[in-house]
Design a protein around this motif. Sequence first.
Motif, PDB file in Angstrom:
ATOM      1  N   ARG A 144       0.859  -1.190   0.000  1.00 24.37           N
ATOM      2  CA  ARG A 144       0.000   0.000   0.000  1.00 24.37           C
ATOM      3  C   ARG A 144       0.890   1.233   0.000  1.00 24.37           C
ATOM      4  O   ARG A 144       1.946   1.250   0.627  1.00 24.37           O
ATOM      5  N   SER A 145       0.444   2.270  -0.684  1.00 23.93           N
ATOM      6  CA  SER A 145       1.229   3.510  -0.690  1.00 23.93           C
ATOM      7  C   SER A 145       1.107   4.190   0.671  1.00 23.93           C
ATOM      8  O   SER A 145       0.105   4.049   1.373  1.00 23.93           O
ATOM      9  N   PHE A 146       2.159   4.915   1.018  1.00 21.22           N
ATOM     10  CA  PHE A 146       2.139   5.640   2.282  1.00 21.22           C
ATOM     11  C   PHE A 146       0.977   6.624   2.295  1.00 21.22           C
ATOM     12  O   PHE A 146       0.304   6.794   3.315  1.00 21.22           O
ATOM     13  N   ALA A 147       0.710   7.264   1.156  1.00 21.25           N
ATOM     14  CA  ALA A 147      -0.394   8.233   1.068  1.00 21.25           C
ATOM     15  C   ALA A 147      -1.738   7.565   1.368  1.00 21.25           C
ATOM     16  O   ALA A 147      -2.583   8.132   2.067  1.00 21.25           O
ATOM     17  N   LYS A 148      -1.932   6.354   0.857  1.00 24.19           N
ATOM     18  CA  LYS A 148      -3.200   5.638   1.084  1.00 24.19           C
ATOM     19  C   LYS A 148      -3.319   5.234   2.562  1.00 24.19           C
ATOM     20  O   LYS A 148      -4.388   5.363   3.162  1.00 24.19           O
ATOM     21  N   ILE A 149      -2.231   4.780   3.138  1.00 22.98           N
ATOM     22  CA  ILE A 149      -2.258   4.408   4.560  1.00 22.98           C
ATOM     23  C   ILE A 149      -2.549   5.641   5.407  1.00 22.98           C
ATOM     24  O   ILE A 149      -3.362   5.601   6.325  1.00 22.98           O
ATOM     25  N   LYS A 150      -1.887   6.757   5.079  1.00 21.81           N
ATOM     26  CA  LYS A 150      -2.099   7.996   5.822  1.00 21.81           C
ATOM     27  C   LYS A 150      -3.552   8.467   5.688  1.00 21.81           C
ATOM     28  O   LYS A 150      -4.132   9.000   6.640  1.00 21.81           O
ATOM     29  N   HIS A 151      -4.136   8.250   4.530  1.00 23.15           N
ATOM     30  CA  HIS A 151      -5.543   8.613   4.314  1.00 23.15           C
ATOM     31  C   HIS A 151      -6.453   7.837   5.278  1.00 23.15           C
ATOM     32  O   HIS A 151      -7.383   8.397   5.848  1.00 23.15           O
ATOM     33  N   HIS A 152      -6.156   6.548   5.455  1.00 23.10           N
ATOM     34  CA  HIS A 152      -7.001   5.705   6.302  1.00 23.10           C
ATOM     35  C   HIS A 152      -6.674   5.839   7.788  1.00 23.10           C
ATOM     36  O   HIS A 152      -7.554   5.628   8.623  1.00 23.10           O
ATOM     37  N   ILE A 153      -5.424   6.142   8.118  1.00 19.53           N
ATOM     38  CA  ILE A 153      -4.993   6.248   9.518  1.00 19.53           C
ATOM     39  C   ILE A 153      -4.634   7.704   9.782  1.00 19.53           C
ATOM     40  O   ILE A 153      -3.478   8.099   9.705  1.00 19.53           O
ATOM     41  N   GLY A 154      -5.602   8.513  10.078  1.00 24.40           N
ATOM     42  CA  GLY A 154      -5.364   9.933  10.302  1.00 24.40           C
ATOM     43  C   GLY A 154      -4.933  10.236  11.728  1.00 24.40           C
ATOM     44  O   GLY A 154      -4.999   9.397  12.616  1.00 24.40           O
ATOM     45  N   GLY A 155      -4.441  11.453  11.907  1.00 26.51           N
ATOM     46  CA  GLY A 155      -4.123  11.911  13.251  1.00 26.51           C
ATOM     47  C   GLY A 155      -2.685  11.704  13.674  1.00 26.51           C
ATOM     48  O   GLY A 155      -2.347  11.971  14.826  1.00 26.51           O
ATOM     49  N   PHE A 156      -1.833  11.227  12.776  1.00 21.81           N
ATOM     50  CA  PHE A 156      -0.438  10.992  13.110  1.00 21.81           C
ATOM     51  C   PHE A 156       0.453  11.757  12.135  1.00 21.81           C
ATOM     52  O   PHE A 156       0.156  11.839  10.942  1.00 21.81           O
ATOM     53  N   ALA A 157       1.549  12.283  12.652  1.00 24.81           N
ATOM     54  CA  ALA A 157       2.560  12.894  11.791  1.00 24.81           C
ATOM     55  C   ALA A 157       3.207  11.779  10.966  1.00 24.81           C
ATOM     56  O   ALA A 157       3.134  10.601  11.322  1.00 24.81           O
ATOM     57  N   ASP A 158       3.845  12.144   9.871  1.00 31.08           N
ATOM     58  CA  ASP A 158       4.429  11.147   8.966  1.00 31.08           C
ATOM     59  C   ASP A 158       5.374  10.187   9.681  1.00 31.08           C
ATOM     60  O   ASP A 158       5.265   8.972   9.518  1.00 31.08           O
ATOM     61  N   ASP A 159       6.302  10.710  10.463  1.00 29.16           N
ATOM     62  CA  ASP A 159       7.260   9.831  11.129  1.00 29.16           C
ATOM     63  C   ASP A 159       6.606   8.972  12.205  1.00 29.16           C
ATOM     64  O   ASP A 159       7.006   7.823  12.419  1.00 29.16           O
ATOM     65  N   GLU A 160       5.591   9.495  12.889  1.00 31.35           N
ATOM     66  CA  GLU A 160       4.855   8.685  13.862  1.00 31.35           C
ATOM     67  C   GLU A 160       4.159   7.522  13.161  1.00 31.35           C
ATOM     68  O   GLU A 160       4.169   6.391  13.654  1.00 31.35           O
TER      69      GLU A 160
END
Length: 109
Positions: free
Chosen positions: A60-76
């Motif tokens: 999965r792309s990092f962007a897609k994961i970030k879309h689904h798992i909100g509320g965290f900074a990139d490194d977190e």
Amino acid sequence: MDSNVSAALIAGGTALVVSVVGGMISWRLERGRLREELRTEFMAEETISELLLHQRWPLRSFAKIKHHIGGFADDELRQLLVRAGAVRFKDDNGEEMWGLRVRNQDRLN
């Protein structure tokens, strides 16, 4: 046996039992408090695992994961991914992709 020695042994035994029981109670309370505080991270890790276990997408792309798992900074979010057992790859376009280590053994070589 001298009554002073008996009293000292009883007091010592009582102190030991109280200390052990008190320590166990403190440990359980602290564990529960810490688990509650870290609940968000635990749930995020579980959700990441579920996303990356989807049969159709081993990566999965990092962007897609970030879309689904909100509320965290990139490194977190990257730290959560690693704790969930994920490894990072780059696709042909240089996009950051993540997949579970157990599902991507062939890509690690």
